[in-house]
Design an enzyme around this catalytic site. Sequence first.
Site, short mmCIF file in Angstrom:
data_model
loop_
_atom_site.label_atom_id
_atom_site.label_comp_id
_atom_site.label_asym_id
_atom_site.label_seq_id
_atom_site.Cartn_x
_atom_site.Cartn_y
_atom_site.Cartn_z
N ASN A 10 57.79 37.78 44.45
CA ASN A 10 57.98 37.56 43.01
C ASN A 10 57.91 38.91 42.29
O ASN A 10 56.89 39.61 42.39
CB ASN A 10 56.87 36.60 42.53
CG ASN A 10 56.97 36.30 41.05
OD1 ASN A 10 57.20 37.21 40.25
ND2 ASN A 10 56.78 35.06 40.67
N HIS A 13 56.22 40.92 37.77
CA HIS A 13 55.25 41.89 37.26
C HIS A 13 55.83 43.29 37.12
O HIS A 13 55.31 44.11 36.35
CB HIS A 13 53.99 41.87 38.12
CG HIS A 13 53.39 40.50 38.14
ND1 HIS A 13 52.70 40.01 37.07
CD2 HIS A 13 53.46 39.51 39.05
CE1 HIS A 13 52.34 38.75 37.34
NE2 HIS A 13 52.80 38.44 38.52
N HIS A 46 60.71 34.38 37.50
CA HIS A 46 60.47 33.34 36.50
C HIS A 46 61.07 33.80 35.17
O HIS A 46 60.61 34.78 34.59
CB HIS A 46 58.94 33.14 36.37
CG HIS A 46 58.53 32.04 35.46
ND1 HIS A 46 57.21 31.70 35.28
CD2 HIS A 46 59.23 31.18 34.68
CE1 HIS A 46 57.12 30.69 34.43
NE2 HIS A 46 58.34 30.36 34.05
N ARG A 48 60.98 33.16 31.72
CA ARG A 48 60.15 32.37 30.79
C ARG A 48 60.89 32.19 29.48
O ARG A 48 61.73 33.00 29.09
CB ARG A 48 58.81 33.07 30.53
CG ARG A 48 57.90 33.08 31.74
CD ARG A 48 56.55 33.64 31.41
NE ARG A 48 55.71 32.66 30.76
CZ ARG A 48 54.71 32.00 31.34
NH1 ARG A 48 54.41 32.22 32.59
NH2 ARG A 48 54.01 31.12 30.68
N ARG A 52 59.07 37.14 28.35
CA ARG A 52 58.03 38.20 28.30
C ARG A 52 58.17 39.19 29.45
O ARG A 52 57.69 40.30 29.35
CB ARG A 52 56.63 37.60 28.26
CG ARG A 52 56.21 37.00 29.55
CD ARG A 52 54.74 36.63 29.52
NE ARG A 52 54.50 35.50 28.65
CZ ARG A 52 53.50 34.63 28.84
NH1 ARG A 52 52.67 34.80 29.85
NH2 ARG A 52 53.32 33.62 28.04
N GLU A 76 62.29 30.40 39.04
CA GLU A 76 61.24 29.55 38.47
C GLU A 76 61.61 29.27 37.03
O GLU A 76 61.96 30.20 36.27
CB GLU A 76 59.90 30.27 38.51
CG GLU A 76 59.38 30.46 39.92
CD GLU A 76 58.07 31.23 39.92
OE1 GLU A 76 57.53 31.53 38.84
OE2 GLU A 76 57.60 31.54 41.01
N THR A 106 49.45 33.39 32.74
CA THR A 106 50.30 33.11 33.89
C THR A 106 50.39 31.60 34.02
O THR A 106 49.84 30.88 33.19
CB THR A 106 49.72 33.78 35.17
OG1 THR A 106 50.58 33.50 36.26
CG2 THR A 106 48.32 33.28 35.49
N THR A 107 51.09 31.13 35.04
CA THR A 107 51.28 29.67 35.17
C THR A 107 49.98 29.04 35.64
O THR A 107 49.62 29.12 36.82
CB THR A 107 52.44 29.39 36.14
OG1 THR A 107 53.55 30.20 35.75
CG2 THR A 107 52.84 27.94 36.11
N GLU A 157 55.81 23.17 45.95
CA GLU A 157 55.04 24.41 46.13
C GLU A 157 53.65 24.14 45.59
O GLU A 157 53.50 23.82 44.40
CB GLU A 157 55.71 25.57 45.39
CG GLU A 157 54.89 26.85 45.54
CD GLU A 157 55.61 28.10 45.03
OE1 GLU A 157 56.85 28.14 45.05
OE2 GLU A 157 54.90 29.03 44.61
N HIS A 196 50.63 31.56 44.36
CA HIS A 196 49.84 31.93 43.19
C HIS A 196 48.50 32.53 43.60
O HIS A 196 47.69 31.87 44.23
CB HIS A 196 49.61 30.78 42.21
CG HIS A 196 49.47 31.28 40.78
ND1 HIS A 196 48.34 31.87 40.32
CD2 HIS A 196 50.36 31.33 39.77
CE1 HIS A 196 48.53 32.24 39.06
NE2 HIS A 196 49.75 31.93 38.70
N GLY A 197 48.35 33.79 43.23
CA GLY A 197 47.07 34.46 43.45
C GLY A 197 46.81 34.91 44.88
O GLY A 197 45.72 35.39 45.18
N1 PXP Z 1 54.82 30.62 42.68
C1 PXP Z 1 54.96 30.21 41.40
C2 PXP Z 1 55.62 28.90 41.16
C3 PXP Z 1 54.54 31.01 40.32
O1 PXP Z 1 54.69 30.58 39.05
C4 PXP Z 1 53.97 32.27 40.58
C5 PXP Z 1 53.55 33.16 39.46
O2 PXP Z 1 54.63 33.51 38.70
C6 PXP Z 1 53.87 32.67 41.92
C7 PXP Z 1 54.27 31.82 42.95
C8 PXP Z 1 53.30 34.01 42.31
O3 PXP Z 1 51.99 34.12 41.87
P1 PXP Z 1 51.26 35.55 41.94
O4 PXP Z 1 52.03 36.46 41.06
O5 PXP Z 1 49.89 35.26 41.47
O6 PXP Z 1 51.33 35.98 43.38
#
Ligand code: PXP
Length: 246
Positions: A10, A13, A46, A48, A52, A76, A106-107, A157, A196-197
């Site tokens: 992803n 960032h 993503h 948004r 952003r 996304e 964040t999501t 997911e 995520h994370g």
């Molecule tokens: N999967 C989804 C659906 C997400 O919304 C995000 C964050 O944008 C991620 C994965 C990746 O999360 P992270 O940036 O915390 O690794």
Amino acid sequence: MRDRVRLGVNIDHVATVRNARGGVHPDPVRAAREALAAGADGITAHLREDRRHITDTDIEALVALCAGSQRPLNLEMAVTDEMLAIALRHRPHAACLVPERREEVTTEGGLAVAGNEARIAPVVSTLKAAGIRVSLFIEADPRQIAAAATVGADVIEFHTGRYCHLQGQDQMNEFSRIRSGAESADQQGIEVHAGHGLDFATAARMLAIPHIRELNIGHFLIGEAVFVGLDAAVRRMRTVMDEACR
Ligand code: PXP
């Protein structure tokens, strides 16, 4: 031996840093190109509602990059008419439907599919009819998994944010919840992803769940790239994932 678990990188960032100065550097498309060269199996971005980080122009360039390198783009998107129109225009390999609130950093948490089937099902079927694979970003909650099956999702997911933040027994309980959810989704013919994370340690631990076919990772890899470079960060994650699957 288990099939290679795919790594989606992803690159949101990178766009966050670029947008902090309003210029063109660092370019998320360049990051996507580097991530693919380093062994990422696909790119996740993503778009948004408030733009952003990733912009419409980024999405156009990412669609072209992924098409050219024959790697999947996972878009996304929130469940809105605007995002549906954008997805139909670009036809990415996959669309991951996520919840979106402007005030969140964040999501934060999964999509509430249960109770919103009437709103989500037509979006899923329209995307699928356009040849787009549809994923739903949900918590590992049996109600949400059942609802994902009802609306016809190809993929779910699991949101691993909570797992990554918890510790000790609470974290083990969350792991069990995700593992049971993955088993149940797999039995229903739904492909299972997670994200995520995640960092090196939590990504490796997630892969103890045999039904997980893909991890989507952003924040940690982009942060790690500050210290070791994106190429090395992605390569290391690829190695960690491959070792976890042996
Ligand atoms: N999967 C989804 C659906 C997400 O919304 C995000 C964050 O944008 C991620 C994965 C990746 O999360 P992270 O940036 O915390 O690794």
